[in-house]
Design a protein around this motif. Structure first.
Motif, PDB file in Angstrom:
ATOM      1  N   LEU A  50       6.055  18.490  -7.076  1.00 42.96           N
ATOM      2  CA  LEU A  50       5.950  17.497  -6.010  1.00 42.96           C
ATOM      3  C   LEU A  50       4.872  17.875  -4.997  1.00 42.96           C
ATOM      4  N   LEU A  51       4.833  19.129  -4.608  1.00 40.65           N
ATOM      5  CA  LEU A  51       3.821  19.561  -3.637  1.00 40.65           C
ATOM      6  C   LEU A  51       2.408  19.424  -4.196  1.00 40.65           C
ATOM      7  N   PHE A  52       2.221  19.837  -5.450  1.00 41.10           N
ATOM      8  CA  PHE A  52       0.912  19.649  -6.073  1.00 41.10           C
ATOM      9  C   PHE A  52       0.562  18.162  -6.173  1.00 41.10           C
ATOM     10  N   ALA A  53       1.537  17.339  -6.504  1.00 40.49           N
ATOM     11  CA  ALA A  53       1.291  15.899  -6.638  1.00 40.49           C
ATOM     12  C   ALA A  53       0.882  15.288  -5.304  1.00 40.49           C
ATOM     13  N   ILE A  54       1.513  15.695  -4.223  1.00 37.90           N
ATOM     14  CA  ILE A  54       1.142  15.162  -2.902  1.00 37.90           C
ATOM     15  C   ILE A  54      -0.290  15.524  -2.562  1.00 37.90           C
ATOM     16  N   VAL A  55      -0.650  16.781  -2.799  1.00 39.24           N
ATOM     17  CA  VAL A  55      -2.012  17.227  -2.487  1.00 39.24           C
ATOM     18  C   VAL A  55      -3.038  16.505  -3.356  1.00 39.24           C
ATOM     19  N   ILE A  56      -2.741  16.323  -4.620  1.00 46.30           N
ATOM     20  CA  ILE A  56      -3.670  15.650  -5.529  1.00 46.30           C
ATOM     21  C   ILE A  56      -3.733  14.150  -5.243  1.00 46.30           C
ATOM     22  N   ALA A  57      -2.604  13.557  -4.850  1.00 42.65           N
ATOM     23  CA  ALA A  57      -2.545  12.110  -4.634  1.00 42.65           C
ATOM     24  C   ALA A  57      -3.308  11.666  -3.384  1.00 42.65           C
ATOM     25  N   LEU A  58      -3.491  12.546  -2.420  1.00 41.12           N
ATOM     26  CA  LEU A  58      -4.192  12.152  -1.202  1.00 41.12           C
ATOM     27  C   LEU A  58      -5.600  11.629  -1.488  1.00 41.12           C
ATOM     28  N   PRO A  59      -6.474  12.405  -2.112  1.00 41.24           N
ATOM     29  CA  PRO A  59      -7.822  11.859  -2.362  1.00 41.24           C
ATOM     30  C   PRO A  59      -7.856  10.785  -3.444  1.00 41.24           C
ATOM     31  N   ILE A  60      -7.002  10.925  -4.450  1.00 43.84           N
ATOM     32  CA  ILE A  60      -6.993   9.920  -5.520  1.00 43.84           C
ATOM     33  C   ILE A  60      -6.542   8.567  -4.977  1.00 43.84           C
ATOM     34  N   GLY A  61      -5.521   8.573  -4.126  1.00 47.78           N
ATOM     35  CA  GLY A  61      -5.018   7.320  -3.562  1.00 47.78           C
ATOM     36  C   GLY A  61      -6.028   6.626  -2.680  1.00 47.78           C
ATOM     37  N   TYR A 116       0.830  -1.202   0.000  1.00 47.04           N
ATOM     38  CA  TYR A 116       0.000   0.000   0.000  1.00 47.04           C
ATOM     39  C   TYR A 116       0.870   1.260   0.000  1.00 47.04           C
ATOM     40  N   LEU A 117       1.911   1.252   0.813  1.00 48.67           N
ATOM     41  CA  LEU A 117       2.815   2.398   0.891  1.00 48.67           C
ATOM     42  C   LEU A 117       3.513   2.637  -0.445  1.00 48.67           C
ATOM     43  N   VAL A 118       4.019   1.585  -1.058  1.00 44.93           N
ATOM     44  CA  VAL A 118       4.714   1.718  -2.340  1.00 44.93           C
ATOM     45  C   VAL A 118       3.745   2.199  -3.419  1.00 44.93           C
ATOM     46  N   ALA A 119       2.519   1.701  -3.404  1.00 45.81           N
ATOM     47  CA  ALA A 119       1.533   2.153  -4.395  1.00 45.81           C
ATOM     48  C   ALA A 119       1.269   3.643  -4.251  1.00 45.81           C
ATOM     49  N   ARG A 120       1.145   4.120  -3.010  1.00 52.61           N
ATOM     50  CA  ARG A 120       0.916   5.554  -2.792  1.00 52.61           C
ATOM     51  C   ARG A 120       2.119   6.381  -3.260  1.00 52.61           C
ATOM     52  N   LEU A 121       3.327   5.893  -2.984  1.00 52.93           N
ATOM     53  CA  LEU A 121       4.525   6.623  -3.406  1.00 52.93           C
ATOM     54  C   LEU A 121       4.670   6.654  -4.929  1.00 52.93           C
ATOM     55  N   VAL A 122       4.341   5.551  -5.573  1.00 52.71           N
ATOM     56  CA  VAL A 122       4.391   5.503  -7.042  1.00 52.71           C
ATOM     57  C   VAL A 122       3.379   6.484  -7.630  1.00 52.71           C
ATOM     58  N   LEU A 123       2.207   6.562  -7.026  1.00 54.19           N
ATOM     59  CA  LEU A 123       1.200   7.514  -7.495  1.00 54.19           C
ATOM     60  C   LEU A 123       1.726   8.943  -7.399  1.00 54.19           C
ATOM     61  N   VAL A 124       2.365   9.277  -6.287  1.00 52.86           N
ATOM     62  CA  VAL A 124       2.939  10.616  -6.137  1.00 52.86           C
ATOM     63  C   VAL A 124       4.030  10.854  -7.184  1.00 52.86           C
ATOM     64  N   ALA A 125       4.868   9.861  -7.440  1.00 47.80           N
ATOM     65  CA  ALA A 125       5.937  10.013  -8.433  1.00 47.80           C
ATOM     66  C   ALA A 125       5.373  10.222  -9.835  1.00 47.80           C
ATOM     67  N   ALA A 148       4.029  13.972 -14.273  1.00 48.50           N
ATOM     68  CA  ALA A 148       3.024  14.535 -15.177  1.00 48.50           C
ATOM     69  C   ALA A 148       2.882  16.043 -14.980  1.00 48.50           C
ATOM     70  N   ILE A 149       2.811  16.480 -13.730  1.00 44.62           N
ATOM     71  CA  ILE A 149       2.674  17.914 -13.458  1.00 44.62           C
ATOM     72  C   ILE A 149       3.925  18.659 -13.908  1.00 44.62           C
ATOM     73  N   TYR A 150       5.085  18.079 -13.667  1.00 45.95           N
ATOM     74  CA  TYR A 150       6.335  18.712 -14.090  1.00 45.95           C
ATOM     75  C   TYR A 150       6.396  18.827 -15.618  1.00 45.95           C
ATOM     76  N   GLY A 151       5.989  17.776 -16.297  1.00 43.37           N
ATOM     77  CA  GLY A 151       6.001  17.800 -17.766  1.00 43.37           C
ATOM     78  C   GLY A 151       5.074  18.853 -18.327  1.00 43.37           C
ATOM     79  N   PRO A 180       9.710  24.612 -11.360  1.00 41.78           N
ATOM     80  CA  PRO A 180      10.398  23.931 -10.258  1.00 41.78           C
ATOM     81  C   PRO A 180       9.784  22.556  -9.943  1.00 41.78           C
ATOM     82  N   VAL A 181      10.663  21.600  -9.713  1.00 36.35           N
ATOM     83  CA  VAL A 181      10.233  20.237  -9.384  1.00 36.35           C
ATOM     84  C   VAL A 181       9.527  20.210  -8.026  1.00 36.35           C
ATOM     85  N   VAL A 182       9.966  21.056  -7.107  1.00 35.63           N
ATOM     86  CA  VAL A 182       9.365  21.082  -5.768  1.00 35.63           C
ATOM     87  C   VAL A 182       7.892  21.465  -5.848  1.00 35.63           C
ATOM     88  N   VAL A 183       7.575  22.412  -6.707  1.00 36.34           N
ATOM     89  CA  VAL A 183       6.173  22.811  -6.876  1.00 36.34           C
ATOM     90  C   VAL A 183       5.369  21.639  -7.442  1.00 36.34           C
TER      91      VAL A 183
END
Length: 93
Positions: free
Chosen positions: A40-51, A8-17, A22-25, A35-38
């Motif tokens: 990453l932050l957007f990905a974490i916020v988006i991945a929470l409900p999607i995951g 479960y943890l690896v699946a959530r991390l892969v989703l964030v990656a 995708a957001i960076y591209g 910036p990659v950090v931006v």
């Protein structure tokens, strides 16, 4: 239990990656120095409900595994406490 939680943890991390990439591209198409950090932050916020929605079966399996371990520990603790009091421990099912 450890494998279920790890999967479960690896699946959530892969989703964030994947979301970060995708957001960076997409961001790099519009802004040259995105910036990659931006991303990453957007990905974490988006991945929470999607995951939560996407990985529901994995989460339920991990939760069930944790509940089994919890129940086993509770029974072992009851048996130990009964032995320490000098009583006959409750029978295991």
């Amino acid at each position: 239990m450890v494998t279920d939680v790890a999967v479960y943890l690896v699946a959530r991390l892969v989703l964030v990656a994947v979301l970060t990439a995708a957001i960076y591209g997409v961001g790099h198409l519009f802004v040259a120095d995105f910036p990659v950090v931006v991303a990453l932050l957007f990905a974490i916020v988006i991945a929470l409900p999607i995951g939560i929605w996407l990985f529901r079966p994995l989460r339920e399996r991990a939760t069930a595994s944790i509940a089994l371990v919890d129940e086993r520990r509770r029974k072992d603790r009851e048996q130990l406490q009964a032995r320490l009091r000098g009583e006959e421990p409750p029978k295991s099912a």
